[in-house]
Write a protein that holds these residues in place. Structure first.
Motif, short mmCIF file in Angstrom:
data_model
loop_
_atom_site.label_atom_id
_atom_site.label_comp_id
_atom_site.label_asym_id
_atom_site.label_seq_id
_atom_site.Cartn_x
_atom_site.Cartn_y
_atom_site.Cartn_z
N UNK A 384 0.81 -1.22 0.00
CA UNK A 384 0.00 0.00 0.00
C UNK A 384 0.85 1.27 0.00
N UNK A 385 2.12 1.15 0.37
CA UNK A 385 3.02 2.29 0.22
C UNK A 385 3.04 2.75 -1.23
N UNK A 386 3.04 1.77 -2.12
CA UNK A 386 3.10 2.09 -3.54
C UNK A 386 1.83 2.73 -4.06
N UNK A 387 0.67 2.16 -3.72
CA UNK A 387 -0.57 2.76 -4.20
C UNK A 387 -0.84 4.10 -3.51
N UNK A 388 -0.28 4.29 -2.31
CA UNK A 388 -0.42 5.59 -1.64
C UNK A 388 0.22 6.71 -2.45
N UNK A 389 1.45 6.51 -2.92
CA UNK A 389 2.10 7.60 -3.64
C UNK A 389 1.44 7.82 -5.01
N UNK A 390 0.87 6.78 -5.58
CA UNK A 390 0.15 6.96 -6.84
C UNK A 390 -1.18 7.68 -6.62
N UNK A 391 -1.92 7.25 -5.60
CA UNK A 391 -3.23 7.84 -5.34
C UNK A 391 -3.15 9.32 -5.02
N UNK A 392 -2.06 9.76 -4.41
CA UNK A 392 -1.93 11.16 -4.01
C UNK A 392 -1.06 11.98 -4.95
N UNK A 393 -0.73 11.40 -6.10
CA UNK A 393 0.10 12.13 -7.07
C UNK A 393 -0.73 13.01 -7.98
N UNK A 394 -2.01 12.71 -8.12
CA UNK A 394 -2.79 13.44 -9.13
C UNK A 394 -4.24 13.56 -8.67
N UNK A 395 -4.48 14.44 -7.71
CA UNK A 395 -5.84 14.67 -7.24
C UNK A 395 -6.68 15.44 -8.26
N UNK A 396 -6.08 15.84 -9.36
CA UNK A 396 -6.84 16.54 -10.40
C UNK A 396 -7.49 15.57 -11.38
N UNK A 397 -7.34 14.28 -11.15
CA UNK A 397 -7.93 13.29 -12.04
C UNK A 397 -9.30 12.86 -11.54
N UNK A 398 -10.16 12.50 -12.47
CA UNK A 398 -11.48 12.00 -12.11
C UNK A 398 -12.49 13.08 -11.74
N UNK A 399 -12.10 14.34 -11.85
CA UNK A 399 -13.01 15.43 -11.49
C UNK A 399 -13.91 15.81 -12.66
N UNK A 400 -13.33 15.88 -13.86
CA UNK A 400 -14.06 16.37 -15.03
C UNK A 400 -13.84 15.45 -16.23
#
Length: 623
Positions: A384-400
């Motif tokens: 989950x360390x790995x998916x953590x850095x991916x999940x928080x790398x691009x909070x601008x995705x999935x919005x629009x």
């Protein structure tokens, strides 16, 4: 429908920006030499007698069979950060790492680039117990592909393409039955990366690898409507189905989409969800609609949250069904935000011995009285360390999203999106009007205390959220504006255009659409009634959790509490308290009639305290 991302979407939400900044700082903090250590060790490029001081521990220890997996996640996350911001420091660090990886590959003979020996994969074929080498190696492939995709670094593709030659030769040495046995040992997202590389290169070897990695022992039962998932390790299968999703996008073959739909139906539609959006316990899928016996210490593995969000996003893009975006919203707030980059939500006078921050918690316990178990920065490095850095790398995705001349708003965070509609550049700025009427943000901002009637109009926190969307365009332009209506609203949502009521709806199964010729400065206001909702378990209607809007609430306490409630309105047992600080509304809650009262907070605001999410509810005793 396409996702609008990268430099087209700017995040302005303060909490999301904090998380992105913390993630970027963590990526930069990790020493490149330590990230590469296991790769250099495998390639004979490390000559020291001892493990270097400061070397990463946990799953990155050189005695762990999954050593080296995190670098692939790191590359992917760094690439996503760069894609959004053009970050030159991360780009330079990526370049240095790739050059050393290329040298490791050269010293390994020109093809093998992994941090573990080739024999690990041969051991699988012989039935020897070994810890998921293909899962491990997929992470490097994933990182290399993302660096090529988002940074444009050709060296990354060269390394991946040469590495793939090894797999093409190795996998060709087995019968179908023999390779099916190999696929029963966790492969991670190998299927997805072969689809990615087929799309990038068009090479025939990747079509061959797609066929070889088709896991019929999992896919066929799904297609037949059976349930191969209950009590099965969840994050083994989710990446495999993400591979099917990518294979559909690359090949257009319907067989791949059929698997994805069947999987979602089995994993989510027929299984149900916890109030948080999760569906796992002890890393396996819970039984369908039977979750009460699985409220334990290892619910909601972070990896499953991240990967199921990815799967929901794929299905949304190909269906336009807002139910997938709703699933994502619950998992963002109560998974990604609740399990990583914790920052204390301070309560003055609440003295305690705990840190103010937390990096990552592998699981989100649902058993009453347990706590989040926070990892360390350099001595954990579990999956989950790995998916953590991916999940928080691009909070601008999935919005629009955009579909022709239509813009779709899927998530509600302060942000700005740019799109080309009919050759005309259009920008839409989203902002939440918190209706506090004050700019005061501390005890020393007396200069901002001008008279503002809003402070009197909204004496208490309004029972609704208000989101404004302002259009910016150099010339009038016709397009459709579609906004998602969340299923957590307590009554009809109201939509205004330039201050005039356009319509009301409580229909969360479809987007609310406004088609008109838009002018510069036009404003859409969305009013979403919000409050407390009691969400029962699917297998026990007298036991449930509380949500405030999309956010799950957790009661603080070491012992399990039973709620004694008058009447049928269980949600009325929870009320807000301590709701205002200077110019901001605050989010503290408590029970109304329990003795002693139970304090509740949003699950993302829980740090080191013992907590309880699910409560048994009984009729109040005679008073």
């Amino acid at each position: 429908m396409i996702e609008l991302n990268g430099s087209s979407v700017l995040v302005r939400d303060g909490e999301l920006k904090r998380r992105v900044a913390a993630n970027r700082a963590y990526l930069m903090k990790l020493d490149s030499g330590h990230l590469l250590f296991n790769y250099k060790l495998e390639a004979g490029r490390y000559s020291g007698r001892d493990i270097p001081e400061g070397a990463h521990g946990g799953w990155e220890s050189p005695v762990c069979q999954l050593r080296g997996h995190f670098l692939g996640h790191w590359l992917s996350a760094a690439a996503m950060h760069h894609f959004e911001t053009g970050d030159p420091e991360l780009q330079a660090k990526i370049g240095v790492i790739l050059e050393e990886l290329a040298e490791c590959q050269k010293d390994n003979g020109g093809r093998w680039a992994g941090p573990i020996p080739e024999k690990y994969l041969n051991w699988i074929a012989k039935g020897k117990d070994i810890w998921a080498p293909q899962y491990n190696l997929h992470k490097l492939f994933m990182g290399l592909v993302d660096v090529y995709r988002y940074v444009g670094n050709a060296r990354a593709l060269e390394i991946a393409d040469s590495f793939a030659d090894w797999f093409a030769d190795w996998s060709g040495g087995f019968s179908r039955e023999q390779f099916d046995d190999i696929l029963d040992v966790e492969t991670g997202g190998m299927l997805e990366v072969w689809a990615d590389l087929l799309h990038i290169t068009g090479k025939e070897k990747y079509k061959t690898l797609l066929d070889r990695y088709y896991r019929s022992r999992l896919f066929q039962p799904l297609l037949e409507g059976k349930d191969p998932l209950t009590n099965m390790h969840a994050n083994t299968t989710i990446p495999e189905v993400l591979g099917c999703a990518r294979a559909y996008e690359v090949t257009g073959e319907e067989r791949w989409m059929a698997i994805v739909k069947a999987y979602w139906n089995c994993a989510v539609t027929e299984r149900g969800c916890l109030a948080t959006g999760g569906q796992t316990a002890g890393e396996v899928w819970m039984p369908k609609m039977k979750m009460k016996a699985r409220l334990g210490d290892k619910n909601q593995e972070h990896c499953t949250v991240y990967n199921m969000i990815r799967l929901a996003e794929f299905l949304f893009r190909h269906s336009g069904d807002p139910a997938y975006a709703q699933y994502i919203e619950y998992n963002l707030y109560n998974g990604i935000m609740a399990q990583a980059y914790y920052q204390e939500y301070r309560l003055n006078g609440n003295k305690h011995p705990y840190p103010e921050t937390g990096l990552l918690t592998y699981f989100l316990p649902m058993k009453a009285g347990l706590r989040k178990d926070w990892s360390t920065e350099k001595d954990s490095f579990f999956c989950c360390h790995g998916t953590m850095v991916q999940a928080n790398a691009a909070w601008n995705r999935g919005l629009y999203y955009q579909d022709g001349d239509g813009i779709y708003v899927c998530q509600y965070f302060d942000s700005e999106v740019a799109a080309d509609i009919g050759g005309v550049p259009v920008r839409i700025r989203q902002s939440q009007d918190r209706m506090s009427g004050s700019l005061m943000n501390s005890s020393n901002t007396a200069g901002y205390q001008g008279i503002n009637e809003i402070t009197a109009i909204h004496e208490n926190m309004p029972p609704y959220r208000k989101h404004d969307f302002v259009v910016r365009t150099d010339e009038p332009q016709a397009f459709a504006f579609h906004c998602r209506i969340p299923d957590w609203i307590l009554s009809e949502a109201s939509v205004y255009v330039n201050g005039v009521l356009h319509g009301r709806t409580a229909e969360s199964g479809q987007f609310y659409s406004i088609r008109r010729v838009w002018k510069d400065g036009d404003k859409v206001s969305l009013i979403l009634p919000i409050g407390i909702r009691f969400v029962p378990l699917p297998d026990d209607s007298s036991m449930g959790a509380f949500r405030f809007g999309p956010e799950v609430l957790a009661g603080i306490g070491e012992e399990e509490r039973i709620l004694f409630v008058d009447g049928e309105d269980v949600a009325s047992e929870i009320e807000m308290e301590n709701e205002r600080e200077w110019g901001s509304w605050r989010y503290f809650f408590k029970t109304v009639n329990q003795e002693p009262p139970i304090s509740l907070r949003r699950i993302r605001d829980i740090g080191y305290e013992p907590y309880q999410i699910y409560f048994k509810v009984k009729k109040a005793k005679f008073r």
